[in-house]
Enzyme design. Sequence first.
Site, PDB file in Angstrom:
ATOM      1  N   ILE A  95      74.661  -0.511  63.830  1.00 30.69           N
ATOM      2  CA  ILE A  95      74.717   0.052  62.293  1.00 30.69           C
ATOM      3  C   ILE A  95      75.002   1.375  62.213  1.00 30.69           C
ATOM      4  O   ILE A  95      75.658   1.843  61.416  1.00 30.69           O
ATOM      5  CB  ILE A  95      73.504  -0.526  61.375  1.00 30.69           C
ATOM      6  CG1 ILE A  95      73.465  -2.214  61.663  1.00 30.69           C
ATOM      7  CG2 ILE A  95      73.637   0.037  60.009  1.00 30.69           C
ATOM      8  CD1 ILE A  95      71.989  -2.425  60.788  1.00 30.69           C
ATOM      9  N   CYS A  96      74.164   2.283  62.883  1.00 27.78           N
ATOM     10  CA  CYS A  96      73.986   3.562  62.845  1.00 27.78           C
ATOM     11  C   CYS A  96      75.395   4.263  62.899  1.00 27.78           C
ATOM     12  O   CYS A  96      75.854   5.172  62.167  1.00 27.78           O
ATOM     13  CB  CYS A  96      73.252   4.193  64.044  1.00 27.78           C
ATOM     14  SG  CYS A  96      71.428   3.808  63.644  1.00 27.78           S
ATOM     15  N   PRO A  97      76.406   4.001  63.859  1.00 25.99           N
ATOM     16  CA  PRO A  97      77.605   4.711  63.965  1.00 25.99           C
ATOM     17  C   PRO A  97      78.446   4.250  62.618  1.00 25.99           C
ATOM     18  O   PRO A  97      79.381   5.281  62.101  1.00 25.99           O
ATOM     19  CB  PRO A  97      78.405   4.085  65.272  1.00 25.99           C
ATOM     20  CG  PRO A  97      77.630   2.823  65.738  1.00 25.99           C
ATOM     21  CD  PRO A  97      76.262   2.952  64.839  1.00 25.99           C
TER      22      PRO A  97
END
Length: 181
Positions: free
Chosen positions: A51-53
């Site tokens: 999710i972070c990118p």
Amino acid sequence: MALTVGDKFPSFVLPVQQGVSALPAGETIDTGDTGGKWKVVFFWPKDFTFICPTEIIGYGELKKDFEDRDAVLIGASTDTDFVHFAWRKSDERLAACDFPWIADNQKKLADALGIVDKDAGVAYRATYIVDPHNVIQHVTVNGLNQGRNPQEAIRVLDALQTDELCPCNWKAGDEVLKPAA
């Protein structure tokens, strides 16, 4: 205890990583320094995740929009500056996200903000909008499994900068509320 609206944003000198042209060499950022500008500081849990990118790229695509609003965009996680560098080098989309990434691997800032997940030991997905006086004006905190909408940070920043009463779903250009005299 988590910091919230009206609290001073914590001041620490922390490692920071930006760009992919050279290995980190001890660069730092003072989280209490605003340079007279607004700050949008957003945490993600871990580098090299799923999710972070999507969030980092989403915020990165809006960097110019934040700058147009006299705001500095700053990312952060509890990873080291070398992990940040390696992740940016591994993904050209992240390499293009040209804003500082705080390496809060000692969790000084995340602990001071009160956003460390006690079980996972990483920061929640937290976003702070901080005014030029280093006072927190907006906070959102998501759990580890749901991403944010970076465009919402732009909308909230616009509303905060009007210094007016902005109704639900207000967007720049909409009417603000004018109480009867």
